[in-house]
Design a protein around this motif. Structure first.
Motif, PDB file in Angstrom:
ATOM      1  N   THR A 415       0.813  -1.227   0.000  1.00 38.17           N
ATOM      2  CA  THR A 415       0.000   0.000   0.000  1.00 38.17           C
ATOM      3  C   THR A 415       0.843   1.272   0.000  1.00 38.17           C
ATOM      4  O   THR A 415       0.301   2.369  -0.049  1.00 38.17           O
ATOM      5  CB  THR A 415      -0.931   0.032   1.222  1.00 38.17           C
ATOM      6  N   GLY A 416       2.173   1.125   0.066  1.00 39.88           N
ATOM      7  CA  GLY A 416       3.032   2.301   0.013  1.00 39.88           C
ATOM      8  C   GLY A 416       3.172   3.033   1.335  1.00 39.88           C
ATOM      9  O   GLY A 416       3.655   4.170   1.363  1.00 39.88           O
ATOM     10  N   CYS A 417       2.770   2.407   2.447  1.00 41.73           N
ATOM     11  CA  CYS A 417       2.973   3.053   3.751  1.00 41.73           C
ATOM     12  C   CYS A 417       4.461   3.159   4.062  1.00 41.73           C
ATOM     13  O   CYS A 417       4.896   4.077   4.763  1.00 41.73           O
ATOM     14  CB  CYS A 417       2.263   2.278   4.857  1.00 41.73           C
ATOM     15  N   CYS A 418       5.235   2.222   3.572  1.00 40.23           N
ATOM     16  CA  CYS A 418       6.694   2.347   3.642  1.00 40.23           C
ATOM     17  C   CYS A 418       7.270   1.788   2.346  1.00 40.23           C
ATOM     18  O   CYS A 418       6.652   0.947   1.693  1.00 40.23           O
ATOM     19  CB  CYS A 418       7.270   1.623   4.858  1.00 40.23           C
ATOM     20  N   SER A 419       8.413   2.287   1.982  1.00 45.97           N
ATOM     21  CA  SER A 419       9.059   1.812   0.760  1.00 45.97           C
ATOM     22  C   SER A 419       9.799   0.513   1.053  1.00 45.97           C
ATOM     23  O   SER A 419      10.012   0.144   2.209  1.00 45.97           O
ATOM     24  CB  SER A 419      10.047   2.857   0.244  1.00 45.97           C
ATOM     25  N   VAL A 420      10.207  -0.183   0.009  1.00 50.34           N
ATOM     26  CA  VAL A 420      10.966  -1.416   0.178  1.00 50.34           C
ATOM     27  C   VAL A 420      12.275  -1.135   0.904  1.00 50.34           C
ATOM     28  O   VAL A 420      12.690  -1.896   1.787  1.00 50.34           O
ATOM     29  CB  VAL A 420      11.241  -2.075  -1.192  1.00 50.34           C
ATOM     30  N   SER A 421      12.931  -0.007   0.561  1.00 50.04           N
ATOM     31  CA  SER A 421      14.197   0.322   1.228  1.00 50.04           C
ATOM     32  C   SER A 421      13.981   0.599   2.711  1.00 50.04           C
ATOM     33  O   SER A 421      14.792   0.204   3.554  1.00 50.04           O
ATOM     34  CB  SER A 421      14.866   1.529   0.559  1.00 50.04           C
ATOM     35  N   GLN A 422      12.874   1.278   3.064  1.00 49.88           N
ATOM     36  CA  GLN A 422      12.579   1.506   4.477  1.00 49.88           C
ATOM     37  C   GLN A 422      12.329   0.192   5.199  1.00 49.88           C
ATOM     38  O   GLN A 422      12.766   0.008   6.333  1.00 49.88           O
ATOM     39  CB  GLN A 422      11.361   2.423   4.622  1.00 49.88           C
ATOM     40  N   ALA A 423      11.624  -0.708   4.534  1.00 50.25           N
ATOM     41  CA  ALA A 423      11.353  -2.022   5.139  1.00 50.25           C
ATOM     42  C   ALA A 423      12.651  -2.779   5.378  1.00 50.25           C
ATOM     43  O   ALA A 423      12.854  -3.376   6.442  1.00 50.25           O
ATOM     44  CB  ALA A 423      10.421  -2.831   4.241  1.00 50.25           C
ATOM     45  N   GLU A 424      13.538  -2.737   4.392  1.00 49.99           N
ATOM     46  CA  GLU A 424      14.814  -3.449   4.525  1.00 49.99           C
ATOM     47  C   GLU A 424      15.654  -2.859   5.661  1.00 49.99           C
ATOM     48  O   GLU A 424      16.262  -3.582   6.447  1.00 49.99           O
ATOM     49  CB  GLU A 424      15.594  -3.371   3.210  1.00 49.99           C
ATOM     50  N   LYS A 425      15.657  -1.525   5.741  1.00 51.14           N
ATOM     51  CA  LYS A 425      16.462  -0.881   6.777  1.00 51.14           C
ATOM     52  C   LYS A 425      15.879  -1.072   8.169  1.00 51.14           C
ATOM     53  O   LYS A 425      16.578  -0.925   9.169  1.00 51.14           O
ATOM     54  CB  LYS A 425      16.596   0.617   6.480  1.00 51.14           C
ATOM     55  N   SER A 426      14.576  -1.378   8.250  1.00 52.43           N
ATOM     56  CA  SER A 426      13.942  -1.551   9.563  1.00 52.43           C
ATOM     57  C   SER A 426      14.364  -2.856  10.225  1.00 52.43           C
ATOM     58  O   SER A 426      14.245  -3.005  11.441  1.00 52.43           O
ATOM     59  CB  SER A 426      12.421  -1.528   9.416  1.00 52.43           C
ATOM     60  N   LEU A 427      14.844  -3.818   9.442  1.00 55.04           N
ATOM     61  CA  LEU A 427      15.213  -5.122   9.994  1.00 55.04           C
ATOM     62  C   LEU A 427      16.529  -5.001  10.754  1.00 55.04           C
ATOM     63  O   LEU A 427      17.583  -4.789  10.167  1.00 55.04           O
ATOM     64  CB  LEU A 427      15.350  -6.153   8.867  1.00 55.04           C
ATOM     65  N   ASP A 428      16.465  -5.098  12.068  1.00 55.55           N
ATOM     66  CA  ASP A 428      17.656  -4.984  12.915  1.00 55.55           C
ATOM     67  C   ASP A 428      18.355  -6.348  12.930  1.00 55.55           C
ATOM     68  O   ASP A 428      18.045  -7.225  13.738  1.00 55.55           O
ATOM     69  CB  ASP A 428      17.242  -4.569  14.327  1.00 55.55           C
ATOM     70  N   LEU A 429      19.311  -6.504  12.017  1.00 56.11           N
ATOM     71  CA  LEU A 429      19.929  -7.817  11.825  1.00 56.11           C
ATOM     72  C   LEU A 429      20.723  -8.278  13.038  1.00 56.11           C
ATOM     73  O   LEU A 429      20.805  -9.476  13.310  1.00 56.11           O
ATOM     74  CB  LEU A 429      20.841  -7.787  10.583  1.00 56.11           C
ATOM     75  N   THR A 430      21.327  -7.336  13.790  1.00 54.99           N
ATOM     76  CA  THR A 430      22.095  -7.753  14.970  1.00 54.99           C
ATOM     77  C   THR A 430      21.168  -8.391  16.003  1.00 54.99           C
ATOM     78  O   THR A 430      21.506  -9.388  16.628  1.00 54.99           O
ATOM     79  CB  THR A 430      22.854  -6.575  15.586  1.00 54.99           C
ATOM     80  N   VAL A 431      19.979  -7.809  16.189  1.00 49.85           N
ATOM     81  CA  VAL A 431      19.005  -8.379  17.127  1.00 49.85           C
ATOM     82  C   VAL A 431      18.539  -9.736  16.627  1.00 49.85           C
ATOM     83  O   VAL A 431      18.472 -10.720  17.391  1.00 49.85           O
ATOM     84  CB  VAL A 431      17.791  -7.430  17.301  1.00 49.85           C
ATOM     85  N   ILE A 432      18.219  -9.828  15.345  1.00 49.32           N
ATOM     86  CA  ILE A 432      17.704 -11.082  14.777  1.00 49.32           C
ATOM     87  C   ILE A 432      18.741 -12.196  14.864  1.00 49.32           C
ATOM     88  O   ILE A 432      18.430 -13.329  15.251  1.00 49.32           O
ATOM     89  CB  ILE A 432      17.264 -10.845  13.316  1.00 49.32           C
ATOM     90  N   VAL A 433      19.999 -11.881  14.529  1.00 56.79           N
ATOM     91  CA  VAL A 433      21.071 -12.893  14.578  1.00 56.79           C
ATOM     92  C   VAL A 433      21.323 -13.325  16.023  1.00 56.79           C
ATOM     93  O   VAL A 433      21.512 -14.517  16.308  1.00 56.79           O
ATOM     94  CB  VAL A 433      22.362 -12.351  13.930  1.00 56.79           C
ATOM     95  N   THR A 434      21.327 -12.367  16.962  1.00 56.96           N
ATOM     96  CA  THR A 434      21.552 -12.707  18.375  1.00 56.96           C
ATOM     97  C   THR A 434      20.489 -13.678  18.871  1.00 56.96           C
ATOM     98  O   THR A 434      20.794 -14.681  19.522  1.00 56.96           O
ATOM     99  CB  THR A 434      21.527 -11.427  19.256  1.00 56.96           C
ATOM    100  N   ILE A 435      19.232 -13.375  18.568  1.00 53.16           N
ATOM    101  CA  ILE A 435      18.131 -14.233  19.012  1.00 53.16           C
ATOM    102  C   ILE A 435      18.253 -15.629  18.399  1.00 53.16           C
ATOM    103  O   ILE A 435      18.176 -16.647  19.101  1.00 53.16           O
ATOM    104  CB  ILE A 435      16.775 -13.612  18.629  1.00 53.16           C
TER     105      ILE A 435
END
Length: 574
Positions: A415-435
């Motif tokens: 729906t365009g509420c956020c762009s694909v680049s914003q979505a990608e940048k929102s993923l906190d990879l350090t948190v995800i990898v730690t978990i």
């Protein structure tokens, strides 16, 4: 993690590697955490939060709620409700990331030091995260691990609310009553005169919400680090603009300020960049695909010596000049008539392609891609609708939390509420990898019998008394949270606690809730919880400031949590 500065994600990945290499876990067991439903739900909720932020949804809430309080306690009262509401249904890390600049700017506006508000912001977000299962990544991860270890269905969206609501209400009351005296008064030292100044021209959108409002009603009078210098309307200039001046569609507003303040100004719904050539068909359309860029005019620039209007800057470069600074000072006068000189610093709104093009072009020396995609205000209500639909569907049991989160994330992008680049940048990879990697250590604790041994030790230490076991569990998780990370602490303790409750024949539900609550209740240091670290710099804090307010907060929240669980849940089965 306690004794070195090595990142938790690197430590946990090293542990995963060792466990797999030495055959303690099979490859499938070591990597099982990366496919855990709780972890994927966390990642999807980061994208949902990006949709709320990218659409200006949080700005919408903040502008309607914060207002003009006259005291620190009144200001805290305005912060509690929106932050707790947001943190209850969005991961609290992106909520705090979004709120920090808003609260910082607001603190200057109401003349209350940021140091009085930033720790309460973090603590309120932590408390809000305990209201639902999706409020914090810890709750989701514990639920996902619980499902995989026990084979049971897990907990519903609002299962933890019976504990979280009384604890959160008691916590904010504690903050409201004690923190105004306990927190230091460190006024924002950043003086307006020390910042590089720009002259900025923006336009009141012809059909926007600001038309017909006064300057004061539009919130343009008491801005800090940026001030309204004049209004240009149909060829006439209004200087020394009064607060009662009515804004008209198409008014060109001339501000002076610094880059960060200008970025904040462009987030206001109804403000658009001014066309440097006076035409209405500017780059206002499709602003969502544009970003702020700081660039220096090089000696080889084709527009050198020409004014911005005659150089046809927009047509030539596909970018709008928002502001110009020379020798670190703003250039006064009409933006379109400024003659560009080598070394001028321009604040531009440009397509992403502008950045890549200028890497191979000699017209500009890029300083900084500010990467501030303008909010898509027209989609703010849509973003909130998606969030409430996701929460409602999961809360009523129509679909699982995993599917609700994935659908919500997809809708935010579609729906365009956020762009694909914003979505990608929102993923906190350090948190995800730690978990994900921490799951491997949790599995190894259970597989090797270490969890059983530790569980028996806790049972022996408590002499088999259920309420003492509950207290020892809280203390163990709390200590681990303050020394490593909240997610790692929870993932490591859950196998131990499940073994303990199984061996002692206890009801495991209050013990799982105590893990969720204790892992989130990290107040004593800036290291134990990510949001504490995020407000550390903006609040101008020292380490001792967290100890001063956080240790009493830890003790108080522990007492309330344990009291609620002991009074509200049977510890023994049957």
């Amino acid at each position: 993690m306690t004794l070195t500065r090595i990142g938790p994600h690197l430590v946990m990945m090293a542990v995963l590697t060792i466990l797999s290499t030495f055959g303690i876990l099979s490859g499938t067991e070591a990597l099982a955490g990366f496919a855990n439903a709780g972890l994927i739900t966390v990642a999807a909720m980061f994208v949902v939060a990006a949709g709320i932020h990218g659409s200006g949804g949080i700005d919408l809430l903040v502008n309607k709620v914060l207002g003009q309080p006259s005291s620190t306690r009144a200001a805290l009262g305005r912060i509690f409700a929106p932050v707790m509401l947001l943190s209850g249904f969005l991961n609290n890390t992106p909520v705090v990331a979004t709120m920090i600049p808003a609260v910082h700017a607001w603190s200057r506006k109401i003349r209350i030091p940021p140091s009085k508000l930033m720790i309460p912001l973090s603590y309120t977000a932590i408390l809000g995260g305990t209201l639902t299962l999706i409020g914090t990544s810890t709750n989701l991860v514990v639920n996902g691990q619980y499902q995989s270890l026990t084979g049971e269905a897990g907990f519903s969206l609002f299962s933890i609310a019976a504990v979280g609501i009384p604890v959160a209400l008691a916590g904010v009351a504690f903050i409201w009553f004690f923190f105004p005296q306990w927190l230091p008064d460190r006024s924002d030292k950043q003086a307006f005169g020390n910042l590089r100044e720009f002259t900025l021209e923006v336009t009141v959108a012809p059909n926007g919400p600001l038309v017909g409002q006064t300057v004061a009603q539009a919130g343009l009078r008491h801005l800090e680090r940026v001030y309204l210098a004049e209004i240009e309307r149909q060829g006439t200039i209004v200087t020394a603009v009064p607060s009662e001046e009515i804004l008209h569609g198409g008014d060109r507003l001339v501000f002076a300020g610094d880059t960060q303040a200008i970025s904040d100004l462009l987030r206001i719904n109804g403000i658009v960049p001014s066309p440097e050539n006076g035409h209405a068909d500017t780059l206002n359309q499709d602003r969502a695909e544009r970003r702020l860029v700081e660039a220096v005019v090089s000696p080889h620039c084709a527009a050198l010596g020409k004014n911005i209007r005659d150089a046809k800057f927009r047509d030539r470069y596909g970018a709008v000049v928002l502001a110009v600074a020379r020798n670190g000072e703003r250039i006064k006068g009409n933006l379109g008539t400024i003659r560009l000189a080598a070394g001028d610093t321009l604040l531009l709104e440009a397509r992403p392609a502008f950045v890549s093009r200028q890497r191979y072009n000699k017209d500009f020396l890029l300083i900084n891609d500010l990467d501030a995609e303008p909010p898509r205000h027209e989609r703010a209500y849509l973003a909130w609708t998606i969030l409430f639909a996701v929460v409602g569907a999961a809360g009523l049991g129509f679909i699982s939390m995993l599917n609700a989160a994935l659908i919500g994330a997809g809708l935010m992008i579609i729906t365009g509420c956020c762009s694909v680049s914003q979505a990608e940048k929102s993923l906190d990879l350090t948190v995800i990898v730690t978990i994900a990697a921490a799951f491997a250590l949790g599995a190894a604790l259970q597989k090797t019998g270490v969890a059983q041994w530790l569980a028996n030790s806790i049972i022996d230490l408590s002499n088999g008394t259920p309420w003492l076991m509950l207290i020892f569990t809280y203390l163990a998780v709390s200590l681990l949270t303050e020394t490593i990370t909240n997610n790692a602490a929870a993932v490591l303790m859950l196998p131990i606690v499940l073994e303990m409750t199984e061996t002692a024949g206890l009801n495991n539900e209050p013990f799982v809730f105590v893990i969720m609550m204790a892992a989130s209740a990290s107040f004593a240091t800036p290291l134990g919880y990510q949001t504490n670290l995020m407000v550390y710099g903006p609040g101008g804090y020292q380490f001792k400031d967290f100890l001063k307010v956080g240790l009493p907060m830890n003790v108080f929240i522990a007492a309330v949590t344990l009291s609620v669980l002991l009074l509200g849940w049977p510890l023994t089965r049957g």
